[in-house]
Design a protein around this motif. Structure first.
Motif, short mmCIF file in Angstrom:
data_model
loop_
_atom_site.label_atom_id
_atom_site.label_comp_id
_atom_site.label_asym_id
_atom_site.label_seq_id
_atom_site.Cartn_x
_atom_site.Cartn_y
_atom_site.Cartn_z
N GLU A 1 0.99 -1.09 -0.09
CA GLU A 1 0.11 0.06 0.00
C GLU A 1 0.84 1.26 0.16
O GLU A 1 1.60 1.50 0.94
CB GLU A 1 -1.07 -0.04 1.10
N ILE A 2 0.85 1.79 -1.24
CA ILE A 2 1.91 3.18 -1.36
C ILE A 2 1.08 4.31 -0.99
O ILE A 2 0.36 4.77 -1.82
CB ILE A 2 2.50 2.86 -2.71
N ASN A 3 1.55 5.17 0.04
CA ASN A 3 1.10 6.33 0.37
C ASN A 3 2.52 7.28 0.81
O ASN A 3 2.82 6.92 1.63
CB ASN A 3 0.07 6.30 1.68
N LEU A 4 3.04 7.99 -0.30
CA LEU A 4 4.08 8.74 -0.02
C LEU A 4 3.77 10.26 0.12
O LEU A 4 4.53 10.97 0.05
CB LEU A 4 5.12 8.64 -1.14
N SER A 5 2.49 10.63 0.70
CA SER A 5 2.14 12.00 0.82
C SER A 5 3.09 12.71 1.89
O SER A 5 3.47 14.02 1.56
CB SER A 5 0.79 12.09 1.50
N PRO A 6 3.85 11.95 2.65
CA PRO A 6 4.61 12.84 3.67
C PRO A 6 5.93 13.40 2.76
O PRO A 6 6.44 14.56 3.11
CB PRO A 6 5.26 11.95 4.66
N TYR A 7 6.14 12.87 1.62
CA TYR A 7 7.16 13.21 0.61
C TYR A 7 6.78 14.11 -0.43
O TYR A 7 7.60 14.48 -1.24
CB TYR A 7 7.82 11.95 0.19
N GLY A 8 5.41 14.27 -0.34
CA GLY A 8 4.84 15.11 -1.45
C GLY A 8 4.83 14.51 -2.65
O GLY A 8 5.22 14.81 -3.90
N MET A 9 5.06 12.94 -2.85
CA MET A 9 5.19 12.02 -4.08
C MET A 9 3.67 11.19 -4.04
O MET A 9 3.05 10.72 -3.29
CB MET A 9 6.35 11.21 -3.94
N THR A 10 3.61 10.89 -5.52
CA THR A 10 2.55 9.86 -5.87
C THR A 10 2.90 8.76 -6.00
O THR A 10 4.06 8.53 -6.28
CB THR A 10 1.72 10.40 -7.05
N LYS A 11 2.19 7.73 -6.04
CA LYS A 11 2.53 6.37 -6.24
C LYS A 11 3.08 6.05 -7.57
O LYS A 11 4.15 5.40 -7.94
CB LYS A 11 1.24 5.47 -6.15
N ALA B 1 4.53 13.14 9.99
CA ALA B 1 4.75 13.35 8.74
C ALA B 1 5.49 14.84 8.38
O ALA B 1 6.08 15.11 7.26
CB ALA B 1 3.52 13.07 7.78
N ASP B 2 5.14 15.86 9.21
CA ASP B 2 5.49 17.16 8.97
C ASP B 2 7.07 17.34 9.19
O ASP B 2 7.67 18.05 8.82
CB ASP B 2 5.12 17.95 10.25
N ILE B 3 7.68 16.06 9.90
CA ILE B 3 9.27 16.22 9.90
C ILE B 3 9.70 16.13 8.37
O ILE B 3 10.61 17.02 8.16
CB ILE B 3 9.79 15.07 10.62
N ILE B 4 9.17 15.24 7.73
CA ILE B 4 9.68 15.22 6.34
C ILE B 4 9.70 16.39 5.60
O ILE B 4 10.26 16.82 4.71
CB ILE B 4 9.31 13.91 5.72
N GLU B 5 8.10 16.81 5.65
CA GLU B 5 7.61 18.02 4.99
C GLU B 5 8.48 19.39 5.01
O GLU B 5 8.69 20.12 4.15
CB GLU B 5 6.24 17.87 5.16
N LYS B 6 8.96 19.45 6.22
CA LYS B 6 9.52 20.51 6.64
C LYS B 6 10.71 20.55 6.05
O LYS B 6 11.48 21.33 5.72
CB LYS B 6 9.51 20.70 8.11
N ALA B 7 11.54 19.33 6.37
CA ALA B 7 12.66 19.03 5.74
C ALA B 7 13.13 19.31 4.14
O ALA B 7 13.90 20.02 3.78
CB ALA B 7 13.46 17.67 5.91
N LEU B 8 11.81 18.98 3.54
CA LEU B 8 11.74 19.02 1.97
C LEU B 8 11.56 20.58 1.57
O LEU B 8 12.29 21.00 0.70
CB LEU B 8 10.56 18.27 1.46
N LEU B 9 10.83 21.32 2.42
CA LEU B 9 10.60 22.58 1.99
C LEU B 9 11.81 23.48 2.45
O LEU B 9 12.10 24.43 1.68
CB LEU B 9 9.26 23.29 3.05
N ALA B 10 12.63 23.13 3.48
CA ALA B 10 13.65 23.86 3.74
C ALA B 10 14.96 23.04 2.83
O ALA B 10 16.14 23.81 2.90
CB ALA B 10 14.20 23.62 5.13
#
Length: 267
Positions: A93-103, A156-165
């Motif tokens: 089950e692939i949900n990569l929303s924390p990385y801002g990515m789709t399957k 999930a916000d830890i990855i999201e913030k790292a990507l934005l920064a």
């Protein structure tokens, strides 16, 4: 690794019986291409997945391949076995929303990494493709398990913030769940009893200098492939420049890399 991450790894089922059969055939030195074909044909879904991958433009085949026997003959046991192993991702089950990515982006990245390593090394280091091809194709499977863990632990916000920064994602993964993608994939491959060398190459692909001399070159090649293809499947001027730095640092084959990259970019 956090308890949630360890539990999620433990909950991954064994390799499907059809894939285990392909592995048994592959590891039998007396087996033939016909044996490989027969092992795959027992599973119609696996057969369809392999034919889809074989006909990817990245492999440069001139005609559409509709026959499994022809596919095995053209690409050989190493690549076909890699396609079989890669089919296990369809069961996740692939949900990569924390990385801002789709399957779909994840699948594209996996396909491009495999295509790049095959086109780069099949003529000069073909003997290593039995290790590098499955490593390149499935190295980021650990990201799927990490993503599931982050969503369950509300991190999930830890990855999201790292990507934005623009920060290092591996460090963010370690902060969030105590392990990075390559650690998780290597652990999963170990549980599946895959070749220990594949496990080592994946584990050291972030830091090839820590690998044994025999495995360092392959770990560096995998590192360069992962640097070329971004997690969302994109290849940019910056990602290519980073990969070329690694290629130069470890004395890898730059000319063959550039030819392979051109083929992947044109696909």
């Amino acid at each position: 690794m956090t308890k949630t991450l360890l539990a999620n790894i433990d909950n991954i089922p064994p390799l499907p019986e059809s894939v285990q059969e392909v592995e048994r055939v592959y590891n039998n030195s007396d087996s033939t291409l016909d044996d490989m074909q027969k092992a795959i044909e027992k599973d119609p879904i696996l057969t369809a997945n392999i034919l889809r991958l074989v006909n990817s433009p990245a492999y440069g085949l001139k005609h559409q391949i509709t026959d499994l026997k022809q596919a095995v003959s053209l690409l050989g046991k190493d690549t076909i076995r890699t396609f079989a192993l890669g089919s296990v991702s369809n069961d996740f089950e692939i949900n990569l929303s924390p990385y801002g990515m789709t399957k779909e982006q994840f699948a594209t990245a996996c396909d491009k990494q495999l295509s790049l390593v095959v086109n780069w090394l099949r003529r000069t280091e073909g003997q290593n493709l039995s290790l590098l091809a499955p490593a390149a194709f499935l190295v980021d499977l650990g990201r799927v398990i990490i993503s599931k863990t982050l969503l369950e632990d509300d991190k999930a916000d830890i990855i999201e913030k790292a990507l934005l920064a623009g920060e290092d994602i591996s460090n963010a993964e370690k902060t969030a769940c105590g392990a990075q993608t390559t650690d998780v994939t290597a652990t999963l491959f170990h549980r599946w009893n895959l070749d220990p060398e594949i496990v080592h190459i994946i584990r050291y692909s972030d830091d090839p200098e820590g690998a044994t001399p025999d495995e360092q070159r392959m770990a560096a090649e995998l590192k360069a492939v992962r640097e070329t293809v971004m997690p969302n499947g994109e290849i940019t001027d910056e990602s290519i420049a980073t990969a070329k730095d690694t290629i130069e640092e470890f004395g890898l084959d730059m000319a063959s890399y550039e030819k392979a990259l051109e083929k992947v970019m044109d696909a």
